[in-house]
Write a protein that holds these residues in place. Structure first.
Motif, PDB file in Angstrom:
ATOM      1  N   ALA A  12       0.831  -1.205   0.000  1.00 42.06           N
ATOM      2  CA  ALA A  12       0.000   0.000   0.000  1.00 42.06           C
ATOM      3  C   ALA A  12       0.868   1.259   0.000  1.00 42.06           C
ATOM      4  O   ALA A  12       0.566   2.238  -0.695  1.00 42.06           O
ATOM      5  N   LEU A  13       1.939   1.235   0.784  1.00 45.64           N
ATOM      6  CA  LEU A  13       2.846   2.381   0.823  1.00 45.64           C
ATOM      7  C   LEU A  13       3.507   2.593  -0.534  1.00 45.64           C
ATOM      8  O   LEU A  13       3.581   3.727  -1.034  1.00 45.64           O
ATOM      9  N   ARG A  14       3.968   1.523  -1.140  1.00 39.04           N
ATOM     10  CA  ARG A  14       4.614   1.622  -2.454  1.00 39.04           C
ATOM     11  C   ARG A  14       3.636   2.159  -3.501  1.00 39.04           C
ATOM     12  O   ARG A  14       3.983   3.037  -4.297  1.00 39.04           O
ATOM     13  N   GLU A  15       2.421   1.654  -3.493  1.00 41.21           N
ATOM     14  CA  GLU A  15       1.436   2.109  -4.481  1.00 41.21           C
ATOM     15  C   GLU A  15       1.016   3.552  -4.233  1.00 41.21           C
ATOM     16  O   GLU A  15       0.817   4.326  -5.182  1.00 41.21           O
ATOM     17  N   THR A  16       0.878   3.928  -2.965  1.00 45.93           N
ATOM     18  CA  THR A  16       0.467   5.294  -2.643  1.00 45.93           C
ATOM     19  C   THR A  16       1.531   6.300  -3.057  1.00 45.93           C
ATOM     20  O   THR A  16       1.230   7.314  -3.708  1.00 45.93           O
ATOM     21  N   VAL A  17       2.773   6.039  -2.679  1.00 48.64           N
ATOM     22  CA  VAL A  17       3.865   6.954  -3.054  1.00 48.64           C
ATOM     23  C   VAL A  17       3.997   7.031  -4.573  1.00 48.64           C
ATOM     24  O   VAL A  17       4.156   8.117  -5.148  1.00 48.64           O
ATOM     25  N   GLY A  18       3.893   5.881  -5.222  1.00 45.85           N
ATOM     26  CA  GLY A  18       3.999   5.869  -6.680  1.00 45.85           C
ATOM     27  C   GLY A  18       2.889   6.658  -7.345  1.00 45.85           C
ATOM     28  O   GLY A  18       3.130   7.417  -8.297  1.00 45.85           O
ATOM     29  N   LEU A  19       1.664   6.504  -6.845  1.00 45.16           N
ATOM     30  CA  LEU A  19       0.538   7.205  -7.465  1.00 45.16           C
ATOM     31  C   LEU A  19       0.609   8.707  -7.198  1.00 45.16           C
ATOM     32  O   LEU A  19       0.312   9.512  -8.096  1.00 45.16           O
ATOM     33  N   LEU A  20       1.013   9.112  -5.995  1.00 44.71           N
ATOM     34  CA  LEU A  20       1.146  10.535  -5.710  1.00 44.71           C
ATOM     35  C   LEU A  20       2.248  11.166  -6.563  1.00 44.71           C
ATOM     36  O   LEU A  20       2.096  12.295  -7.054  1.00 44.71           O
ATOM     37  N   GLY A  58       0.858  11.539  -9.953  1.00 46.58           N
ATOM     38  CA  GLY A  58      -0.053  12.674  -9.997  1.00 46.58           C
ATOM     39  C   GLY A  58       0.686  13.999 -10.088  1.00 46.58           C
ATOM     40  O   GLY A  58       0.262  14.908 -10.818  1.00 46.58           O
ATOM     41  N   ALA A  59       1.810  14.112  -9.345  1.00 45.27           N
ATOM     42  CA  ALA A  59       2.616  15.332  -9.427  1.00 45.27           C
ATOM     43  C   ALA A  59       3.186  15.508 -10.829  1.00 45.27           C
ATOM     44  O   ALA A  59       3.211  16.626 -11.371  1.00 45.27           O
ATOM     45  N   LEU A  60       3.635  14.424 -11.433  1.00 45.67           N
ATOM     46  CA  LEU A  60       4.132  14.497 -12.815  1.00 45.67           C
ATOM     47  C   LEU A  60       2.998  14.866 -13.770  1.00 45.67           C
ATOM     48  O   LEU A  60       3.217  15.587 -14.754  1.00 45.67           O
ATOM     49  N   GLY A  61       1.791  14.369 -13.489  1.00 44.44           N
ATOM     50  CA  GLY A  61       0.643  14.729 -14.309  1.00 44.44           C
ATOM     51  C   GLY A  61       0.359  16.218 -14.248  1.00 44.44           C
ATOM     52  O   GLY A  61       0.059  16.849 -15.277  1.00 44.44           O
ATOM     53  N   LEU A  62       0.457  16.809 -13.057  1.00 45.09           N
ATOM     54  CA  LEU A  62       0.270  18.254 -12.930  1.00 45.09           C
ATOM     55  C   LEU A  62       1.360  19.013 -13.683  1.00 45.09           C
ATOM     56  O   LEU A  62       1.082  20.012 -14.367  1.00 45.09           O
ATOM     57  N   PHE A  78      -3.210  22.948 -17.044  1.00 40.21           N
ATOM     58  CA  PHE A  78      -4.253  21.956 -16.800  1.00 40.21           C
ATOM     59  C   PHE A  78      -4.194  21.451 -15.362  1.00 40.21           C
ATOM     60  O   PHE A  78      -3.201  20.854 -14.931  1.00 40.21           O
ATOM     61  N   GLY A  79      -5.244  21.704 -14.615  1.00 39.52           N
ATOM     62  CA  GLY A  79      -5.445  21.099 -13.311  1.00 39.52           C
ATOM     63  C   GLY A  79      -6.773  20.379 -13.337  1.00 39.52           C
ATOM     64  O   GLY A  79      -7.346  20.141 -14.403  1.00 39.52           O
ATOM     65  N   LEU A  80      -7.284  20.071 -12.169  1.00 40.89           N
ATOM     66  CA  LEU A  80      -8.535  19.306 -12.135  1.00 40.89           C
ATOM     67  C   LEU A  80      -9.738  20.159 -12.541  1.00 40.89           C
ATOM     68  O   LEU A  80     -10.786  19.625 -12.875  1.00 40.89           O
ATOM     69  N   HIS A  81      -9.581  21.493 -12.513  1.00 41.86           N
ATOM     70  CA  HIS A  81     -10.679  22.366 -12.927  1.00 41.86           C
ATOM     71  C   HIS A  81     -10.309  23.149 -14.176  1.00 41.86           C
ATOM     72  O   HIS A  81      -9.172  23.625 -14.315  1.00 41.86           O
ATOM     73  N   LEU A  82     -11.261  23.296 -15.045  1.00 40.51           N
ATOM     74  CA  LEU A  82     -11.110  24.135 -16.224  1.00 40.51           C
ATOM     75  C   LEU A  82     -11.016  25.599 -15.807  1.00 40.51           C
ATOM     76  O   LEU A  82     -11.638  26.019 -14.827  1.00 40.51           O
ATOM     77  N   ALA A  83     -10.235  26.370 -16.555  1.00 36.00           N
ATOM     78  CA  ALA A  83     -10.156  27.807 -16.290  1.00 36.00           C
ATOM     79  C   ALA A  83     -11.549  28.416 -16.307  1.00 36.00           C
ATOM     80  O   ALA A  83     -12.328  28.199 -17.227  1.00 36.00           O
ATOM     81  N   GLY A  84     -11.885  29.174 -15.263  1.00 29.52           N
ATOM     82  CA  GLY A  84     -13.197  29.786 -15.149  1.00 29.52           C
ATOM     83  C   GLY A  84     -14.199  28.985 -14.351  1.00 29.52           C
ATOM     84  O   GLY A  84     -15.309  29.466 -14.096  1.00 29.52           O
ATOM     85  N   SER A  85     -13.849  27.780 -13.946  1.00 28.40           N
ATOM     86  CA  SER A  85     -14.778  26.956 -13.166  1.00 28.40           C
ATOM     87  C   SER A  85     -15.110  27.625 -11.836  1.00 28.40           C
ATOM     88  O   SER A  85     -14.225  28.127 -11.142  1.00 28.40           O
ATOM     89  N   GLY A 119      -8.976  14.805   1.346  1.00 26.55           N
ATOM     90  CA  GLY A 119      -9.273  16.205   1.068  1.00 26.55           C
ATOM     91  C   GLY A 119      -8.055  16.973   0.593  1.00 26.55           C
ATOM     92  O   GLY A 119      -8.132  17.786  -0.332  1.00 26.55           O
ATOM     93  N   LEU A 120      -6.898  16.726   1.209  1.00 26.31           N
ATOM     94  CA  LEU A 120      -5.674  17.411   0.805  1.00 26.31           C
ATOM     95  C   LEU A 120      -5.228  16.987  -0.591  1.00 26.31           C
ATOM     96  O   LEU A 120      -4.749  17.814  -1.379  1.00 26.31           O
ATOM     97  N   THR A 121      -5.366  15.706  -0.899  1.00 26.86           N
ATOM     98  CA  THR A 121      -5.006  15.239  -2.238  1.00 26.86           C
ATOM     99  C   THR A 121      -5.900  15.871  -3.292  1.00 26.86           C
ATOM    100  O   THR A 121      -5.430  16.320  -4.347  1.00 26.86           O
ATOM    101  N   TYR A 122      -7.186  15.924  -2.993  1.00 24.98           N
ATOM    102  CA  TYR A 122      -8.131  16.560  -3.915  1.00 24.98           C
ATOM    103  C   TYR A 122      -7.768  18.027  -4.120  1.00 24.98           C
ATOM    104  O   TYR A 122      -7.785  18.538  -5.249  1.00 24.98           O
ATOM    105  N   ALA A 123      -7.425  18.719  -3.039  1.00 22.54           N
ATOM    106  CA  ALA A 123      -7.016  20.120  -3.159  1.00 22.54           C
ATOM    107  C   ALA A 123      -5.745  20.255  -3.992  1.00 22.54           C
ATOM    108  O   ALA A 123      -5.628  21.161  -4.819  1.00 22.54           O
ATOM    109  N   GLY A 124      -4.793  19.353  -3.775  1.00 26.06           N
ATOM    110  CA  GLY A 124      -3.538  19.432  -4.504  1.00 26.06           C
ATOM    111  C   GLY A 124      -3.696  19.334  -6.007  1.00 26.06           C
ATOM    112  O   GLY A 124      -2.936  19.940  -6.778  1.00 26.06           O
TER     113      GLY A 124
END
Length: 345
Positions: A103-111, A114-118, A133-140, A268-273
Motif C-alpha cells: 500500500a505504501l509503495r502504491e500510494t507513493v507511486g501514485l502521488l 499525480g505530481a508528474l501529471g500536474l 491543466f489542473g482538475l478544474h477548467l479555467a473559469g470553473s 481532502g488534501l489530495t483533492y485540493a492538490g
C-alpha cells in the motif's frame, strides 16, 4: 469525523494507538486551519491577486467568513452521511487495500505520478498558450476575465481523463477487482438514499448561497448548455477525481493510517492538490504563491473531505460522483461558462 469507521485488525493496543494518532492528526489540522485564517487576516492585501470575477468584490475578511461557513456546512453534511449510513453493513474498505508495504509503495507511486501529471499539464498547456491543466477548467466556479478557447476545453478534458483516470484504472484494474476499487455497490438501496439526500441538500445550498446564473438562460439554451457542461466536466473533472483519489488512494490511506479521520483529511488534501493550477491562482511572487496555496486548500479541502467520507461510509466511489460532484456544483454553476465558451444558442 471523530469516530473512526474502521481500525486495523489486531490488538486493543494497536487500536488505541490508531485513535491517539487520529486525534493528533485532527488537532494538527485544526491548528493549521486556524493558523492559516489568522495569517490571511493579518497579512493579506485588501485586493487579493486572484482572477475570480465571482468573488472580486469580496474583502479578505468576507472570504474568510465564507470559507469557515463552508467548512461548517461540510461538517454538517458529513454528519448527515453518517446518520444515513449508520445501519448499513460495514463496507470493509480496509480489507480492500493491500498489505501495508505494498500500500505504501502504491500510494507513493501514485502521488508521484499525480505530481508528474500536474507538471505535464502545466508544460503542455503553456506550450499552446493555454491555462495550465489542473482538475478544474479555467473559469470553473469563480469565473475568469481571460478568454478560454474551445480547443483548450477539449484538450483539458482529454488530458485529465487519460492521465488521472484511464492510465491508473488500466494499471490497478489488472491487479484488483471492481469491488476492491470501490466501483461496485454492496448496498444499492442505501447508496441511492445517500445520493438522493446529499444531492438535494447540496443543490439547495448551491442555489440559495451561490445563486447560479443558469436559471437566467432560455430553456433550449439551458438544456443544451447543461448537457454539454455535464459531459465535459464528467470527463475532465469527475471521473479523474473519482478514479485517482477515491477508487484507488482512499483504501490505501486507510491502510497506512489505520484511521478514517486521517483518511478523510488526506483525501481532502489530495483533492485540493490536484487544483494547484486553478486559473485564478497567482505565483508571480512568494506572497501571491503562499496566498494561492492557502486559498486552494480553503476552497477544496472541505469538498474533498465530503467525497472521502462518502467513499468510506459506502465503499462505493460512484456515490460522491452523483451526490456531490457531477450535477452539483459543476453542471449547476458552470453551465453559463460553457455556454459562453462554445457559443451555445
Amino acid at each position: 469525523m471523530g469516530v473512526d469507521i474502521e481500525t486495523p485488525r489486531g490488538s486493543e493496543g494497536l487500536q488505541r494507538q490508531s485513535r491517539r494518532s487520529a486525534r493528533g492528526i485532527l488537532r494538527t489540522a485544526i491548528a493549521a486551519w486556524v493558523g492559516a485564517n489568522v495569517a490571511v487576516a493579518l497579512t493579506a492585501p485588501d485586493d487579493l491577486p486572484f482572477d475570480w470575477p465571482a468573488r472580486a468584490d469580496s474583502a479578505p475578511w468576507e472570504l474568510l467568513l465564507e470559507t469557515n461557513l463552508a467548512l461548517i456546512q461540510v461538517l454538517l453534511m458529513i454528519g448527515v452521511v453518517y446518520w444515513l449510513t449508520r445501519r448499513r453493513p460495514d463496507p470493509r474498505v480496509l480489507d480492500r487495500a493491500p498489505e501495508r508495504t505494498r500500500a505504501l509503495r502504491e500510494t507513493v507511486g501514485l502521488l508521484a505520478y499525480g505530481a508528474l501529471g500536474l507538471l505535464g499539464g502545466f508544460v503542455l498547456a503553456r506550450a499552446f498558450g493555454w491555462h495550465p491543466f489542473g482538475l478544474h477548467l479555467a473559469g470553473s466556479l469563480v469565473g475568469t476575465h481571460e478568454h478560454v478557447a474551445r480547443a483548450e476545453v477539449l484538450a483539458w478534458a482529454g488530458y485529465n481523463l487519460v492521465v488521472y483516470a484511464v492510465v491508473p484504472l488500466l494499471y490497478f484494474r489488472r491487479r484488483y477487482s471492481p469491488t476492491a476499487l470501490g466501483l461496485r455497490s454492496t448496498a444499492p438501496r442505501n447508496d441511492l438514499l445517500v445520493i438522493g439526500v446529499v444531492l438535494v441538500l447540496e443543490t439547495w445550498f448551491q442555489v440559495v448561497v451561490g445563486r447560479p446564473d443558469l436559471f437566467e438562460l432560455p430553456a433550449g439554451q439551458l438544456l443544451r448548455g447543461a448537457s454539454l457542461t455535464f459531459a465535459l466536466y464528467f470527463v475532465g473533472t469527475v471521473l479523474p477525481a473519482m478514479v485517482f483519489v477515491y477508487a484507488i488512494l482512499i483504501p490505501r490511506f486507510l491502510r497506512l493510517t489505520g484511521s478514517a479521520t486521517a483518511t478523510v483529511l488526506y483525501g481532502g488534501l489530495t483533492y485540493a492538490g490536484l487544483h494547484l493550477w486553478d486559473a485564478w491562482t497567482s505565483f508571480d511572487s512568494p506572497g501571491s504563491a503562499a496566498l494561492s496555496v492557502v486559498f486552494v486548500v480553503f476552497t477544496y479541502l472541505g469538498p474533498g473531505m465530503v467525497k472521502s467520507f462518502l467513499t468510506l461510509r459506502t465503499g462505493n466511489a460512484w456515490v460522491h460522483v452523483w451526490a456531490y460532484h457531477a450535477f452539483s456544483p459543476h453542471t449547476l454553476i458552470d453551465t453559463p461558462h460553457i455556454v459562453e465558451v462554445f457559443r451555445v444558442r
